[in-house]
Design a protein around this motif. Sequence first.
Motif: not given
Length: 539
Positions: A179-180, A304-312
């Motif tokens: 996902i990342g 996203t992180t590899p587990d799906g959290s949003p990242v700037a």
Amino acid sequence: MDQNIKKAIVRGETSLGIEFGSTRIKAVLIDYNFETICSSSYEWENHLIDGYWTYHLNEMIKGLQETYHQLKQDVENNYGVTLQKIGSIGCSAMMQGYIALDQAGELLVPFRSWRNATTGTAASELTEKFQFKIPQRWSIAHLYQAILNDEEHVTNIDYITTLSGYIHWLLTGNKALGIGDASGMFPIDESAEECNEDMVKKFDDLVADKGYPWNLKDILPKVYTAGEHAGYLNDAGAQLLDPSGNLQAGIPLCPPEGDAGTGMVATNSVKKRTGNISVGTSIFAMFVLEKDLSRVYPEIDIVTTPDGSPVAMVLANNCSSDINAWLGLFREFYEAIGLKPDMNQLFSVLFNKALEADADGGGLLSYGYYSGENITGFAKGRPLFVRSPESRFNLANFMRIHLFTAFAALRLGLDILTEKENVTIDRILAHGGLFKTPLVGQKMCAAALNIPVSVMSTAGEGGAWGMAILASYMVNKQQHEGLADYLATKVFKDAEGQEVYPDSADVNGFALFMERYTKGLAIEQAAVDHFAENWKKRT
């Protein structure tokens, strides 16, 4: 010889991470304690061909095989066993770019890497259409630009992916993507953990009049999150990776990821309010967000992180290439006077000279723009070093200014997060070759960003080690054990690191340098314009 490690190798209680970086292909084999058993690497370089930055397909395969062969040889030399079993494998690569395949699995056009700044019209139109920042390097921007350019290959597309997804497909036959990395192809719906369906429909509607025999969802890879099984090494993949035939098929592979994701894992930066910085040919910083940004910014990507959290994500296209080029010049001087340089020593000596410099770099100025720079708005780049008669031109200032400029464009992007969005950054974890020389890279980074910078003992292993950790997580996690908990309680529970706080004199010196840097962008633009004009005359 450690007999426990030997037994782990024989039993296949290991994890292998392979990462295709911008200048190196690296493999790291780890044990069940996440310690590196062996590592290997293969140097490669991108080429500008027909207006596109690319890597040759045969070089990808050669590098993959050579890297694995070196690793296998090291295992045999150090532990007296032939590598046949591996517990899990993961593939990673530089994020974004464009790989388009036909039904036979053949490349329709050479791989277009993240370094290209050729999709400005497409990226701008899609950003407006989606109301979501679409960077030029994203796969969907490359695809839409090819459509706008009426490129013949588009009709024949059966599958598009990134470099990590392509290597994974060669090894497993599965069209998968973590996902990342997928978040660098197309915007992700965080709740659904897949490509945003509304935006997929908007894209299909946008190109409906072209009459292509595909829709977007059909040609994109399936999205996986960290911990999921994403296929198994098939017979063809085992033969490709190890032509000797020793490696057994059937090894599970985790979702392929981008270098941003493996960097987050390697620095234990997947929890909210954590951040990391990765340096190499490009430089990027990632911050796991607690809430969405208030608006779309051209300088800020949302992944996203590899587990799906949003990242700037703030990414600058240029970082270490110019430093490496100057170090190569110093190496040539060594060789010209009959000495054989130790490159590690050469880096160490020259980097440490930067600590003796004037705080602002003595009035010198440098732009390491080998390619265009998205943050400062350059479609093309020209490496440039500038000084005036009043500049204090010595080796210490020369080195400091090149380290400062490596962080300069990134700083402009980070200012948006801290000043306009009030994102709190307590500290940042750093990794990459620039931080291998103790303290110097950290000190310059802390001055540039004005925040504490930590480097862990694992930082030198970088993304390939992070990819091996993701492979390990897939087969060794407990039921319902999240990636962040796995990293905190198992991988990094005894990790050592060193934190450097900003020095006020260095911070003030970097501020003076940034004044020169922003004003001097006109010089860089003149170099781009003048060189382009004269190059056409010469050719």
